[in-house]
Design a protein around this motif. Structure first.
Motif, PDB file in Angstrom:
ATOM      1  N   PHE A  14       0.384   5.065   0.139  1.00  0.00           N
ATOM      2  CA  PHE A  14      -0.619   6.089   0.384  1.00  0.00           C
ATOM      3  C   PHE A  14      -0.239   7.435  -0.224  1.00  0.00           C
ATOM      4  CE2 PHE A  14      -3.820   5.146   3.955  1.00  0.00           C
ATOM      5  CZ  PHE A  14      -4.059   3.877   3.463  1.00  0.00           C
ATOM      6  N   ASP A  34      -8.548   7.159   2.176  1.00  0.00           N
ATOM      7  CA  ASP A  34      -8.072   5.870   2.680  1.00  0.00           C
ATOM      8  C   ASP A  34      -7.502   6.065   4.085  1.00  0.00           C
ATOM      9  OD1 ASP A  34      -8.669   4.378   0.378  1.00  0.00           O
ATOM     10  OD2 ASP A  34      -6.786   4.967  -0.566  1.00  0.00           O
ATOM     11  N   TRP A  47       0.853  -1.181   0.000  1.00  0.00           N
ATOM     12  CA  TRP A  47       0.000   0.000   0.000  1.00  0.00           C
ATOM     13  C   TRP A  47       0.891   1.233   0.000  1.00  0.00           C
ATOM     14  CZ3 TRP A  47      -1.355  -3.912   3.609  1.00  0.00           C
ATOM     15  CH2 TRP A  47      -2.542  -4.576   3.315  1.00  0.00           C
ATOM     16  N   THR A  90      -4.109   8.848   7.212  1.00  0.00           N
ATOM     17  CA  THR A  90      -5.194   9.016   6.247  1.00  0.00           C
ATOM     18  C   THR A  90      -4.636   9.710   5.014  1.00  0.00           C
ATOM     19  OG1 THR A  90      -5.892  11.114   7.246  1.00  0.00           O
ATOM     20  CG2 THR A  90      -7.040   9.117   7.971  1.00  0.00           C
ATOM     21  N   PRO A 137     -10.376   1.016   9.079  1.00  0.00           N
ATOM     22  CA  PRO A 137      -9.361   1.453   8.104  1.00  0.00           C
ATOM     23  C   PRO A 137      -9.212   0.441   6.967  1.00  0.00           C
ATOM     24  CG  PRO A 137      -8.328   0.619  10.092  1.00  0.00           C
ATOM     25  CD  PRO A 137      -9.792   0.631  10.353  1.00  0.00           C
ATOM     26  N   ASN A 138      -8.738   0.920   5.816  1.00  0.00           N
ATOM     27  CA  ASN A 138      -8.491   0.052   4.658  1.00  0.00           C
ATOM     28  C   ASN A 138      -7.308  -0.872   4.920  1.00  0.00           C
ATOM     29  OD1 ASN A 138      -9.249   2.920   3.900  1.00  0.00           O
ATOM     30  ND2 ASN A 138      -9.936   1.804   2.087  1.00  0.00           N
TER      31      ASN A 138
END
Length: 170
Positions: A4, A32, A2, A28, A78-79
């Protein structure tokens, strides 16, 4: 993995009572959210590394004129949600951004990071200030061995070499 990208918010929190607390980084970015669980010692090491990086790059970074996004609420689901094994940071001088690399617990040493995000220098300062407050809200630690001091008493193995005498804060 991931990625971000540029984080809108980076924060930390401790859940539970001192001695039984669980720590997490909250990130965040563009709707996401990531919840990265870590140990108190990992949080302290990350905070120290960020402080040192900011200090080392102070002279090379021009005055900041950026405006960070306001920090909003953190979603309940959360993702991304995992326990950290290792952390790393890097600095991009041209963008004046700090990159945080997180590796999930149990990952191979050669594995790529499980998660990454970029944060501004001002976000780092705010994060480090808050992380230090969160860390210090728990039990005091022994200056010799780093172990927790419970109810004003501590059995330090490093005191006088091998002394078994308890240390009292009173």
């Amino acid at each position: 993995m991931w990625d971000f990208g540029r984080a809108d918010a980076l924060d930390t929190e401790a859940i539970g009572e001192p001695g039984q607390r669980h720590f997490r980084l909250r990130v965040t970015s563009g709707g996401d959210a990531a919840s990265l669980w870590l140990e108190k010692e990992q949080l302290a090491a990350l905070t120290l590394a960020i402080r040192q990086l900011l200090e080392q790059t102070e002279e090379t970074a021009p005055a900041e004129d950026e405006l960070d996004s306001p920090q909003g609420g953190f979603p309940e689901q959360p993702n991304v949600d995992f326990r950290l094994g290792r952390l790393g940071i890097g600095y991009d001088e041209s963008a004046r951004m700090v990159t945080i690399f997180a590796y999930e617990a149990g990952e191979d040493e050669d594995a790529p990071p499980t998660f990454s995000c970029q944060v501004s220098r001002s976000q780092c300062r705010v994060f480090a200030d808050h992380a230090e407050e969160v860390i210090s809200a728990g039990r005091p630690v022994c200056v010799l061995c780093g172990g927790p001091i419970e109810n004003g008493q501590h059995q330090c193995q490093r005191r006088n070499g091998h002394s078994g005498q308890p240390i009292s804060l009173e």
